[in-house]
Enzyme design. Structure first.
Site, PDB file in Angstrom:
ATOM      1  N   GLU A   1       0.803  -1.224   0.000  1.00  0.00           N
ATOM      2  CA  GLU A   1       0.000   0.000   0.000  1.00  0.00           C
ATOM      3  C   GLU A   1       0.840   1.280   0.000  1.00  0.00           C
ATOM      4  O   GLU A   1       0.452   2.287   0.577  1.00  0.00           O
ATOM      5  CB  GLU A   1      -0.978  -0.037   1.172  1.00  0.00           C
TER       6      GLU A   1
ATOM      7  N   HIS B   1      -8.891  -8.049   0.904  1.00  0.00           N
ATOM      8  CA  HIS B   1      -8.094  -6.856   1.180  1.00  0.00           C
ATOM      9  C   HIS B   1      -6.877  -7.227   2.025  1.00  0.00           C
ATOM     10  O   HIS B   1      -6.939  -8.126   2.860  1.00  0.00           O
ATOM     11  CB  HIS B   1      -8.939  -5.797   1.886  1.00  0.00           C
TER      12      HIS B   1
ATOM     13  N   GLU C   1      -7.583  -6.122  -3.042  1.00  0.00           N
ATOM     14  CA  GLU C   1      -7.065  -4.765  -2.882  1.00  0.00           C
ATOM     15  C   GLU C   1      -5.576  -4.801  -3.238  1.00  0.00           C
ATOM     16  O   GLU C   1      -5.193  -4.479  -4.347  1.00  0.00           O
ATOM     17  CB  GLU C   1      -7.285  -4.273  -1.460  1.00  0.00           C
TER      18      GLU C   1
ATOM     19  N   GLU D   1      -9.063   4.776  -0.166  1.00  0.00           N
ATOM     20  CA  GLU D   1      -9.251   5.153   1.234  1.00  0.00           C
ATOM     21  C   GLU D   1      -8.095   5.966   1.784  1.00  0.00           C
ATOM     22  O   GLU D   1      -8.246   6.669   2.787  1.00  0.00           O
ATOM     23  CB  GLU D   1      -9.482   3.911   2.108  1.00  0.00           C
TER      24      GLU D   1
END
Length: 703
Positions: A174, A483, A502, A508
């Protein structure tokens, strides 16, 4: 002379490769050509070429087993086999109706000269757009149970290529993407700054994740990834910043080992795509083709879905996942004291169901419905959730009945807090509950450090866990959206109920951090989405002032770009992520989200350059209707879209949702224009895209 010295230092085998007279084996398709040989030490060596240009210089292959580092040399070739495959297959759902699978396969059978004379096969599949190769370990007396210490695969590049990369983290994908030369890769520097990511583990300062997107100085595009990752850890790439050699770096387990194997076994495919234009990289279906066909025989229950959800209001601070503020403060009768901020309450959920029913949205996802959220995060606790017990203000039966009466499907949410052991013990119970109440899909989550303690999100144990969940879900006829897993490798062909993941920095991050850079969504299709669909959660309409705890925070796109993401970031489970009231304030723009398809017959890449811009057109399944998404980075541009893919002789009506003339992601992100006019296959559209902007177009055949 300098080049020869670098070659010697980087390989330590280069002179031997050039000097020895071992036979070279070749395979090729179109512009792609593979060469394979053994060097004087009996080491396997391969190289790859595109249109006569070297893509991968001679690079070694092999394995290092625990307590044995010799499984990469002293080989002899005991047999080779070639075959041509040219076939078509139809995915259950996807970006195209039919996929061509054409390749030449070269299998090289190797045997070590020294006792115990172990066997290893190298299988190469050469496609028109690239190469896939893997290691196969046949059943044999000299190798039965074995532990991989390291995989010795190399990708020796020809220069200091431009790279789009994130750190080689064992537990998260991420990060924001960094665009730099390979010689500038420093994963620790990026990791240190990424304080918005809770769990970060980057042991190698010069490791990057795959898919790794590269561009050479002479305009070639190269993508390195893997396919069919089963029972094997994720492959990261260690970057040698001096000679631009990449080497496989496998994610270890709690003991530092990489993989526990039992022959016969084959590794995932290592994949290399090459093209002289960026569009061809995105058009490739090679990774899907390297996966096995569906193991699910009856797939009638697998249906792409569009959904809304009680989620963004938690991300932005309007509501909370938890029912109470403190799990240790109880009322006189021993119950949790409600905070009054719980989002997953019956009344609020019915509001989302009503909105979905009114606007033809298939489903509603509810996060925070079940007990345990008060102490779930950061405690490394094994038994947090039981996946069946609702909070007192969530009427499971009543909500289910209400949704059915409105023709809306409920989507389950199972957050594990990283405790995969706890989830596996309760999978049957959780999925039976879903079957009882008619939930067709589940979003799973793995936020936090993994239990079993010491394991990583991208290690062999968790890779097997994600597959077990997909298998168990299939047995219960449930679709899965994962996710925080490892990044996908095309397994949605084998498990078509594994609809999305994800596994990257999603929308987000615009809520709880400084957000995603304007170029982020132009990079994702060339990196994260190479292996499979992404649940990016697009569709945010209120682009400033949405976070109660950070009033100056904003999304780094325009509203028109948020619409375009429904086309450019593919997912068969596609969320309209914003709050109903924000959509109701702009229903003319929301019309595109209502209209856009989620399953496709065809896909055309119109314009593409990683990190800069992307335009994609997709044909809705079973229709003559097309939808187009065009996006750009922080630079405004004019997109040119020739509609020559439309059916000749058919009239269409185009509805264009574009940035207003004064729009920009920073100063005026919600300004948009909607225009409508007739088009044909001879039409050419020119669209001005604002800074951080985009355009979304529906093209409907006129009856």
């Amino acid at each position: 002379m300098k080049k020869l010295i670098i070659c010697f230092l980087s390989f330590a085998i280069c002179g031997q490769i050039l000097a020895q007279e071992t036979k070279t084996f070749e395979a090729g398709q179109d512009k792609i050509k593979l060469k394979f040989m053994l060097n004087a030490e009996g080491r396997p060596i391969y190289s790859l070429y595109f249109a006569g240009k070297t893509i991968i210089e001679p690079s070694s292959l092999g394995m290092e087993l625990v307590n044995d580092s010799s499984f990469n040399r002293q080989f002899e070739i005991i047999g080779t086999e070639k075959k041509l495959v040219d076939e078509q297959w139809n995915p259950i759902w996807g970006e195209v109706r039919s996929i061509k699978n054409k390749y030449e396969q070269l299998t090289v059978q190797l045997k070590q000269k020294n006792v115990p004379n172990r066997l290893m096969n190298l299988v190469f599949r050469v496609f028109e757009e690239g190469l896939g190769f893997r290691y196969e370990f046949p059943k044999q007396p000299g190798l039965k149970y074995f532990i991989v210490g390291n995989e010795l695969t190399q990708f020796n590049l020809t220069g200091d290529h431009k790279a789009f990369w994130i750190p080689g983290d064992y537990d998260t994908n991420e990060y924001s993407y960094t665009t730099s030369a390979l010689s500038r890769v420093d994963a620790w520097e990026v990791q240190k700054k990424a304080t918005d990511i809770a769990v970060r583990v980057v042991p190698d300062q010069y490791a990057v994740q795959t898919p790794l997107m590269l561009k050479t100085a002479n305009g070639l595009y190269i993508n390195i990834h893997e396919a069919a990752q089963i029972n094997y850890p994720a492959m990261q790439l260690h970057v040698n910043r001096q000679n631009f050699s990449l080497s496989a770096h496998l994610v270890p387990d709690a003991l530092g080992n990489k993989a526990y194997l039992h022959a016969p076994f084959n590794t995932p495919w290592r994949t290399i795509l090459a093209a002289d234009n960026a569009k061809s990289i995105l058009e490739s279906k090679m990774i899907l083709n390297l996966n096995e066909p569906s193991v699910i025989t009856n797939t009638d229950w697998i249906k792409p879905m569009k959904y809304v959800g009680v989620w963004w209001e938690m991300q932005t601070g309007k509501a909370s996942w938890s029912y109470a503020d403190d799990p240790d403060q109880l009322s006189a009768d021993g119950n949790l004291i409600p905070s009054g901020k719980h989002g997953a309450n019956t009344q609020n959920v019915k509001r989302y169901i009503d909105f979905a029913a009114k606007n033809g949205i298939d489903g509603v996802l509810v996060e925070g419905w079940n007990t345990g959220w008060e102490d779930w995060f950061g405690n490394w606790k094994e038994e947090v959730f039981d996946f069946v017990t609702p909070y007192p203000d969530f009427d499971l039966q009543g909500i289910s009945d209400y949704a059915k009466s409105k023709g809306v499907k409920m989507i389950m949410h199972n957050e594990t807090s990283g405790s995969a052991t706890n989830y596996e013990r309760q999978l049957d119970t959780a999925f039976k509950l879903m079957n009882t109440y008619g939930y067709p899909a589940v979003k799973t989550g793995y936020v936090g450090k993994i239990i079993p303690r010491g394991e990583h999100h991208d290690g062999q144990w968790m890779v097997n866990h994600y597959e077990r969940v997909a298998q168990k879900a299939a047995a219960h006829k449930i679709m899965v959206d994962v996710h925080e897993p490892n990044r996908p490798t095309g397994l949605h062909r084998t498990y078509p109920n594994w609809m999305a993941s994800e596994a990257a920095r999603g929308n987000e991050y615009n809520a709880f951090s400084d957000g995603n850079h304007p170029d982020h969504e132009t990079i994702l299709p060339f990196t994260r989405l190479m292996g499979g669909p992404m649940d990016y959660t697009p569709g945010i309409f209120k682009l400033k002032g949405y976070a109660s705890y950070a009033p100056n925070r904003q999304v780094h796109t325009t509203l028109a770009k948020q619409l375009a993401l429904y086309v450019t970031l593919y997912s068969p489970l596609q969320m309209a992520a914003d709050l109903p009231e924000n959509y109701e304030a702009k229903m003319d723009a929301f019309q595109f989200i209502k209209d856009v398809a989620i399953d496709w017959d065809d896909t055309k890449i119109i314009e593409a350059e990683p990190g800069d811009y992307l335009t994609i057109a997709r044909k809705a399944k079973g229709t003559e209707n097309w939808f187009i998404g065009a996006i750009t980075d922080e630079q405004a541009r004019v997109g040119t879209i020739a509609l020559n893919f439309l059916k000749k002789g058919t009239k269409y009506m185009a509805k264009v949702y574009r940035d207003a003339d004064d729009a920009s992601w920073k100063n005026n992100p919600e300004a948009y224009k909607i225009e409508q006019y007739p088009v044909t296959s001879a039409s050419v559209l020119k669209l001005k895209l604002a800074e951080g902007g985009g355009a979304a177009i529906s093209i409907i055949a006129v009856q």
